[in-house]
Motif scaffolding. Structure first.
Motif, PDB file in Angstrom:
ATOM      1  N   LYS A  56       3.507   4.199 -43.762  1.00 58.81           N
ATOM      2  CA  LYS A  56       4.626   3.930 -42.847  1.00 58.81           C
ATOM      3  C   LYS A  56       5.256   2.571 -43.129  1.00 58.81           C
ATOM      4  N   GLU A  57       4.420   1.542 -43.309  1.00 61.96           N
ATOM      5  CA  GLU A  57       4.941   0.215 -43.575  1.00 61.96           C
ATOM      6  C   GLU A  57       5.652   0.158 -44.920  1.00 61.96           C
ATOM      7  N   THR A  58       5.104   0.862 -45.908  1.00 59.28           N
ATOM      8  CA  THR A  58       5.724   0.883 -47.232  1.00 59.28           C
ATOM      9  C   THR A  58       7.121   1.484 -47.155  1.00 59.28           C
ATOM     10  N   LEU A  59       7.245   2.620 -46.501  1.00 59.09           N
ATOM     11  CA  LEU A  59       8.555   3.264 -46.384  1.00 59.09           C
ATOM     12  C   LEU A  59       9.531   2.424 -45.569  1.00 59.09           C
ATOM     13  N   LYS A  60       9.040   1.804 -44.500  1.00 59.69           N
ATOM     14  CA  LYS A  60       9.897   0.968 -43.652  1.00 59.69           C
ATOM     15  C   LYS A  60      10.452  -0.217 -44.447  1.00 59.69           C
ATOM     16  N   MET A  61       9.577  -0.901 -45.192  1.00 63.00           N
ATOM     17  CA  MET A  61      10.032  -2.048 -45.984  1.00 63.00           C
ATOM     18  C   MET A  61      10.955  -1.623 -47.121  1.00 63.00           C
ATOM     19  N   GLN A  62      10.700  -0.467 -47.703  1.00 62.84           N
ATOM     20  CA  GLN A  62      11.565   0.040 -48.775  1.00 62.84           C
ATOM     21  C   GLN A  62      12.966   0.321 -48.235  1.00 62.84           C
ATOM     22  N   MET A  63      13.050   0.936 -47.071  1.00 60.03           N
ATOM     23  CA  MET A  63      14.351   1.226 -46.474  1.00 60.03           C
ATOM     24  C   MET A  63      15.089  -0.076 -46.116  1.00 60.03           C
ATOM     25  N   GLN A  64      14.371  -1.073 -45.608  1.00 62.37           N
ATOM     26  CA  GLN A  64      14.999  -2.349 -45.294  1.00 62.37           C
ATOM     27  C   GLN A  64      15.520  -3.035 -46.551  1.00 62.37           C
ATOM     28  N   ALA A  65      14.743  -2.983 -47.628  1.00 65.45           N
ATOM     29  CA  ALA A  65      15.166  -3.633 -48.868  1.00 65.45           C
ATOM     30  C   ALA A  65      16.393  -2.947 -49.454  1.00 65.45           C
ATOM     31  N   MET A  66      16.452  -1.635 -49.368  1.00 60.12           N
ATOM     32  CA  MET A  66      17.591  -0.905 -49.922  1.00 60.12           C
ATOM     33  C   MET A  66      18.848  -1.042 -49.069  1.00 60.12           C
ATOM     34  N   SER A  67      18.688  -1.395 -47.799  1.00 65.17           N
ATOM     35  CA  SER A  67      19.856  -1.516 -46.928  1.00 65.17           C
ATOM     36  C   SER A  67      20.611  -2.833 -47.141  1.00 65.17           C
ATOM     37  N   LYS A  68      19.949  -3.817 -47.739  1.00 64.53           N
ATOM     38  CA  LYS A  68      20.579  -5.109 -47.977  1.00 64.53           C
ATOM     39  C   LYS A  68      21.141  -5.164 -49.397  1.00 64.53           C
ATOM     40  N   PRO A  69      22.262  -5.845 -49.601  1.00 66.92           N
ATOM     41  CA  PRO A  69      22.778  -5.991 -50.960  1.00 66.92           C
ATOM     42  C   PRO A  69      21.896  -6.944 -51.761  1.00 66.92           C
ATOM     43  N   MET A  70      21.839  -6.692 -53.066  1.00 68.94           N
ATOM     44  CA  MET A  70      21.021  -7.517 -53.945  1.00 68.94           C
ATOM     45  C   MET A  70      21.856  -8.653 -54.515  1.00 68.94           C
ATOM     46  N   ASN A  71      21.279  -9.826 -54.599  1.00 71.23           N
ATOM     47  CA  ASN A  71      21.950 -10.972 -55.186  1.00 71.23           C
ATOM     48  C   ASN A  71      22.082 -10.748 -56.691  1.00 71.23           C
ATOM     49  N   LEU A  72      23.287 -10.738 -57.197  1.00 65.98           N
ATOM     50  CA  LEU A  72      23.529 -10.458 -58.612  1.00 65.98           C
ATOM     51  C   LEU A  72      23.096 -11.597 -59.530  1.00 65.98           C
ATOM     52  N   PHE A  73      22.953 -12.788 -58.991  1.00 62.78           N
ATOM     53  CA  PHE A  73      22.630 -13.940 -59.824  1.00 62.78           C
ATOM     54  C   PHE A  73      21.155 -14.297 -59.775  1.00 62.78           C
ATOM     55  N   SER A  74      20.338 -13.400 -59.272  1.00 63.76           N
ATOM     56  CA  SER A  74      18.908 -13.656 -59.160  1.00 63.76           C
ATOM     57  C   SER A  74      18.136 -12.683 -60.048  1.00 63.76           C
ATOM     58  N   ASN A  75      17.110 -13.199 -60.707  1.00 66.87           N
ATOM     59  CA  ASN A  75      16.231 -12.349 -61.508  1.00 66.87           C
ATOM     60  C   ASN A  75      15.004 -11.901 -60.735  1.00 66.87           C
ATOM     61  N   ASP A  76      14.912 -12.277 -59.477  1.00 64.65           N
ATOM     62  CA  ASP A  76      13.763 -11.925 -58.645  1.00 64.65           C
ATOM     63  C   ASP A  76      13.988 -10.536 -58.047  1.00 64.65           C
ATOM     64  N   ILE A  77      13.548  -9.496 -58.778  1.00 65.07           N
ATOM     65  CA  ILE A  77      13.773  -8.132 -58.312  1.00 65.07           C
ATOM     66  C   ILE A  77      12.546  -7.535 -57.627  1.00 65.07           C
ATOM     67  N   GLY A  78      11.417  -8.249 -57.635  1.00 67.26           N
ATOM     68  CA  GLY A  78      10.195  -7.749 -57.010  1.00 67.26           C
ATOM     69  C   GLY A  78      10.361  -7.332 -55.562  1.00 67.26           C
ATOM     70  N   PRO A  79      10.948  -8.195 -54.724  1.00 58.67           N
ATOM     71  CA  PRO A  79      11.118  -7.809 -53.317  1.00 58.67           C
ATOM     72  C   PRO A  79      12.064  -6.633 -53.128  1.00 58.67           C
ATOM     73  N   ARG A  80      12.928  -6.384 -54.065  1.00 62.39           N
ATOM     74  CA  ARG A  80      13.871  -5.259 -53.954  1.00 62.39           C
ATOM     75  C   ARG A  80      13.235  -3.950 -54.434  1.00 62.39           C
ATOM     76  N   VAL A  81      12.557  -3.998 -55.556  1.00 60.70           N
ATOM     77  CA  VAL A  81      11.988  -2.789 -56.164  1.00 60.70           C
ATOM     78  C   VAL A  81      10.745  -2.324 -55.415  1.00 60.70           C
TER      79      VAL A  81
END
Length: 163
Positions: A56-81
């Motif tokens: 449940k927590e995994t899916l909740k955090m995944q949905m939250q991460a996908m709902s926010k736009p990703m910073n194009l100038f950042s190489n930190d993709i761990g929190p997004r993926v």
């Protein structure tokens, strides 16, 4: 005649109790025993939750991460993926575990531990996945036997501390 019915009912009751015990064992006792073993080995992680684990927590955090736009100038993709893995590593350390249902998933980032896992191919089994998934996810984690050995020799220099 009545004794036969009593025997049949007793047999049904015994079979039902055996089934309930097996379910209880697989859904509660085995995961709690695995959690205890992992903690004794020095790994930290979230406590086991009945039947669902951290799903449940995994899916909740995944949905939250996908709902926010990703910073194009950042190489930190761990929190997004993989936001939950990123959260667990930050909270419990680089060698930790999470629960996929009743099964723990261990995260190792120490090169020595990863090297031990790759060298002990018979102690650490490969994941059982269907042929469709095996064709979609080729790599060292899916190979076995001679093909695994060949790929292992190719990536071996990456695990030398000097390099």
């Amino acid at each position: 005649m009545e004794a036969a019915w009593v025997n049949i009912l007793m047999l049904i009751l015994i079979l039902a109790l055996i089934w309930v015990w097996k379910k209880f064992n697989s859904l509660w006792l085995t995961p709690k025993r695995l959690e205890k073993i992992l903690r004794e080995q020095g790994l930290r992680g979230s406590p086991y939750r009945f039947k669902v684990g951290d799903t449940k927590e995994t899916l909740k955090m995944q949905m939250q991460a996908m709902s926010k736009p990703m910073n194009l100038f950042s190489n930190d993709i761990g929190p997004r993926v993989s936001p939950y893995d990123h959260y667990i590593v930050n909270k419990h350390g680089k060698n930790s575990f999470i629960w996929n249902g009743q099964k723990p998933r261990v995260t190792l980032t120490d090169p020595e531990l990863i090297k031990d896992v790759f060298n002990k191919i018979y102690d650490f089994g490969k994941p059982n996945m269907g042929p469709n998934i095996r064709s979609l996810i080729p790599g060292l984690a899916m190979h076995e036997g001679e093909k695994w050995s060949m790929h292992r020799k190719i990536i071996n220099p990456a695990f030398n501390l000097e390099k």
